[in-house]
Scaffold this motif. Structure first.
Motif, mmCIF file in Angstrom:
data_model
loop_
_atom_site.group_PDB
_atom_site.id
_atom_site.type_symbol
_atom_site.label_atom_id
_atom_site.label_comp_id
_atom_site.label_asym_id
_atom_site.label_seq_id
_atom_site.Cartn_x
_atom_site.Cartn_y
_atom_site.Cartn_z
ATOM 1 N N ASP A 157 9.159 27.991 3.026
ATOM 2 C CA ASP A 157 9.739 28.143 1.690
ATOM 3 C C ASP A 157 9.941 26.798 0.979
ATOM 4 O O ASP A 157 9.251 26.495 0.035
ATOM 5 N N GLY A 158 10.955 26.022 1.438
ATOM 6 C CA GLY A 158 11.179 24.715 0.800
ATOM 7 C C GLY A 158 12.312 24.722 -0.202
ATOM 8 O O GLY A 158 12.299 23.932 -1.157
ATOM 9 N N LYS A 214 16.302 20.578 0.182
ATOM 10 C CA LYS A 214 15.672 19.256 0.373
ATOM 11 C C LYS A 214 16.762 18.342 0.934
ATOM 12 O O LYS A 214 17.346 17.536 0.206
ATOM 13 N N MET A 263 4.721 22.571 7.227
ATOM 14 C CA MET A 263 5.565 23.099 6.147
ATOM 15 C C MET A 263 4.779 24.114 5.340
ATOM 16 O O MET A 263 3.752 23.773 4.746
ATOM 17 N N LEU A 271 4.859 25.969 2.156
ATOM 18 C CA LEU A 271 5.631 25.802 0.926
ATOM 19 C C LEU A 271 5.240 26.830 -0.134
ATOM 20 O O LEU A 271 4.061 27.107 -0.361
ATOM 21 N N ASP A 280 5.564 27.469 -4.164
ATOM 22 C CA ASP A 280 5.720 26.608 -5.337
ATOM 23 C C ASP A 280 7.042 26.853 -6.058
ATOM 24 O O ASP A 280 7.721 25.903 -6.462
ATOM 25 N N ALA A 290 9.757 25.099 -3.659
ATOM 26 C CA ALA A 290 9.607 23.692 -3.278
ATOM 27 C C ALA A 290 9.200 22.807 -4.452
ATOM 28 O O ALA A 290 9.385 21.594 -4.421
ATOM 29 N N TYR A 350 8.386 18.095 -4.888
ATOM 30 C CA TYR A 350 7.354 17.957 -3.862
ATOM 31 C C TYR A 350 7.406 16.580 -3.201
ATOM 32 O O TYR A 350 6.898 16.396 -2.106
ATOM 33 N N TYR A 384 9.901 15.164 -1.856
ATOM 34 C CA TYR A 384 10.655 15.292 -0.596
ATOM 35 C C TYR A 384 9.714 15.687 0.545
ATOM 36 O O TYR A 384 9.753 15.112 1.633
ATOM 37 N N PHE A 385 8.861 16.683 0.266
ATOM 38 C CA PHE A 385 7.964 17.178 1.311
ATOM 39 C C PHE A 385 6.840 16.183 1.587
ATOM 40 O O PHE A 385 6.331 16.104 2.701
ATOM 41 N N PHE A 415 13.632 25.930 5.597
ATOM 42 C CA PHE A 415 14.428 24.889 4.936
ATOM 43 C C PHE A 415 15.643 25.607 4.326
ATOM 44 O O PHE A 415 15.723 25.805 3.120
#
Ligand SMILES: [Zn+2]
Length: 280
Positions: free
Chosen positions: A105-106, A109, A126, A128, A130, A133, A137, A139-140, A244
């Motif tokens: 998911d994301g 953060k 990960m 993700l 959109d 997250a 982005y 952070y990832f 996350f």
């Protein structure tokens, strides 16, 4: 290369350069305080009353000793044949005592989580979405240190079962394009939101250029590890689902606590965490 992630990386590099300059200036000042020469060593300095540096504190949890994974297989395991569709895996076909950490998911953060994963050097992937997250982005992108990969979990996280092909394809191919633009690399693996999919999904997954759809055998939730595999233990090649999680989902725990609990369980059962892209 993704412009936003690239800008943030460049900004991070310039902050680091700034910090180094400050540290260098501080070292020069410290040297000048002793007149530039070496200060005489007093008996006290020679045998200082030494308080051992604590290895951990309540705010910095002790890091678990993790088992090292074997070298990646020279050839990836053969996946089940799926015709024009992409295969679906809830476990990787291997006898290696390894499991694979997949984080979805994301939404959150959390910088403490990022710091922990950097210290542990444990591989993870990960998946993700959109809509969850996409507001950071960068952070990832920083979590991709050491070869961690970003994979596809749709644009908006719909339950795909029963949706027409065009809609499913738009969700999956759309996120392929978005992630390629942000991270400069095309995902190879897909996870259907909530694990819901049908034959149309698997055709769209293949048509969007993805190698396989991943489900999971065990699922780390805020109240502990759930064995969806029908066993009460991990199995070789187990795919571990994690998220996350945002603070409101954690019931007073932290993502760091949960990660450490998961890694301790994996280690106690005699498994190492390996990189799934080395196997699939
Ligand atoms: Zn999800």
């Amino acid at each position: 290369m993704g412009t936003r992630a690239g800008q943030q990386r460049r900004a991070g590099a310039s902050v680091r350069r700034g910090l180094l300059a400050v540290l260098a200036a501080a070292a020069v000042l410290a040297g000048s305080c002793t007149g530039g020469g070496r200060a005489p060593v007093t008996p006290e300095q020679n045998h200082p009353a030494h308080t051992p540096t604590p290895t951990h504190s309540p705010t910095r949890p002790a890091l678990p000793r993790l088992l090292s994974p074997p070298p990646p297989p020279r050839e990836k395991p053969v996946l089940p044949a799926a015709g024009r569709s992409a295969p679906v895996l809830d476990r990787v076909p291997t006898r290696d005592r390894v499991v694979f950490l997949t984080i979805d998911d994301g939404i959150a953060k959390d910088p403490r989580f990022a710091r922990l994963m950097r210290q542990l050097r444990v591989p993870f992937s990960m998946f993700l979405t959109d809509s969850m997250a996409g507001d950071d982005y960068g952070y990832f992108d920083r979590l991709r240190h050491g070869g961690n990969r970003v994979q596809n979990h749709t644009l908006t996280h719909p339950s795909l079962t029963g949706l027409p092909y065009a809609r499913q394809r738009a969700e999956i191919c759309g996120q392929q394009a978005r992630l390629k633009r942000e991270f400069g690399r095309t995902p190879t693996l897909f996870r259907p939101p909530r694990g819901h999919y049908d034959r149309t999904t698997l055709r769209a997954v293949a048509d969007c250029g993805l190698r396989a759809s991943l489900l999971w055998g065990v699922n780390m939730q805020p109240d502990g590890l759930r064995y969806d595999n029908g066993a009460d233990r991990l199995r070789p090649g187990e795919i571990v689902l994690f998220h996350f999680f945002p603070p409101e989902r954690l019931g007073g725990r932290t993502l760091t606590d949960l990660t450490l609990e998961l890694l301790r369980t994996i280690t106690e059962q005699g498994y190492a965490v390996a990189r799934i892209e080395d196997y699939v």
